[in-house]
Design an enzyme around this catalytic site. Structure first.
Site, short mmCIF file in Angstrom:
data_model
loop_
_atom_site.label_atom_id
_atom_site.label_comp_id
_atom_site.label_asym_id
_atom_site.label_seq_id
_atom_site.Cartn_x
_atom_site.Cartn_y
_atom_site.Cartn_z
N ASP A 79 15.78 44.90 -10.80
CA ASP A 79 16.36 44.56 -11.81
C ASP A 79 15.31 44.61 -12.95
OD1 ASP A 79 16.14 42.11 -10.43
OD2 ASP A 79 17.90 41.01 -11.90
N HIS A 80 14.05 44.20 -12.77
CA HIS A 80 12.97 43.37 -13.51
C HIS A 80 11.63 45.37 -13.86
CE1 HIS A 80 14.40 39.36 -14.45
NE2 HIS A 80 15.37 40.26 -13.76
#
Ligand code: ZN
Length: 276
Positions: A79-80
């Site tokens: 998610d980064h």
């Protein structure tokens, strides 16, 4: 524009509770840092969802499509780094990360695009803003936080979150990383997930105190003769925890015990097996 300090603009991705809300508690923050009239850096690229990447690109257009000199990655969780391929293409700039993450990103993006941070490197961007890259292992080995001195802002990635406590892989490193963050003058904490924190120094101190307190409780439970993880959970946490929370508590106790073993405070003995 959601300008949240002199050099920082925030794109916020909210999530429905029934959707991915539990994966990214409190939503996800993507930051543009610098001056839209000069140049900027982007901090993290979110999940690999079309909606997310398009949202970030739309926001970038609203900023006037400034020159982006680099995409900075806090750590290698999905998610980064998810949108990094498409955002790199759109912004045509290097993607920068911790040396431990570089091989994986090079595979994703190509080795000509990825550049490693040096520890404590000063990254310059528009408006005279500078970001200090701080290697902060603990949540993950490849984690980097960034200190923006001009605004007294700490970008904490998943090391310090806005509203929940972070999951930790290596607690010894994690505690050292928190101490490093606390050694800077921090007015505001801008985390990767959850709300923005105004009294940043106190908040980081609270994170440290909370973990130290927990460790003391665990040592007390051990000295009272509780030797099993769930027995320690029952001692240290409120009674009648829901099953999910109890599992999380047990994980947390194990993380603490592992730290204490590494530090030579606690001895771990293998469970014994024998045939009936
Ligand atoms: Zn993470």
């Amino acid at each position: 524009m959601s300008q949240i300090s002199k050099h920082v603009y925030r794109f916020f991705i909210e999530e429905a509770i029934e959707g991915f809300g539990l994966m990214h508690a409190g939503g996800t923050n993507i930051y543009f840092v610098g001056d839209p009239a000069e140049d900027m850096v982007l901090v993290d690229t979110g999940e690999h969802y079309r909606d997310w990447t398009q949202g970030i690109l739309k926001y970038y257009e609203q900023l006037g499509s400034p020159k982006v000199s680099a995409i900075l990655i806090t750590h290698g969780h999905g998610d980064h780094i998810g949108g990094s391929d498409r955002l790199q293409e759109a912004m045509n700039c290097p993607v920068r990360c911790h040396p431990s993450l570089a091989p994986r990103l090079e595979k994703m993006l190509g080795s000509d695009v990825v550049e490693k941070f040096r520890s404590r490197e000063l990254i310059r961007t528009g408006g005279g803003a500078t970001l200090r890259a701080l290697f902060t292992p603990g949540h993950e080995i490849d984690h980097t936080c960034f200190y923006l001195a001009q605004d007294k802002v700490m970008f904490t990635g998943d090391t310090v979150l806005g509203g929940s406590s972070s999951s930790v892989r290596d607690l010894s490193s994690y505690m050292r990383s928190l101490q490093l963050l606390a050694s800077f003058q921090v007015d505001k904490v801008f985390p990767a997930h959850g709300k923005l924190i105004e009294n940043g120094a106190d908040y980081i101190k609270h994170y440290i105190d909370h973990r130290q307190q927990r460790e003391k409780q665990i040592v007390t439970a051990l000295s009272a003769g509780h030797t099993e993880v769930y027995a320690i959970v029952d001692e240290v946490y409120p009674k009648n925890l829901r099953t999910g929370l109890k599992e999380a508590a047990a994980r947390n106790v194990r993380t603490h015990l592992y730290k204490l073993v590494v530090e030579g405070v606690v001895r771990q003995t293998e469970a014994e097996y024998s045939l009936i």
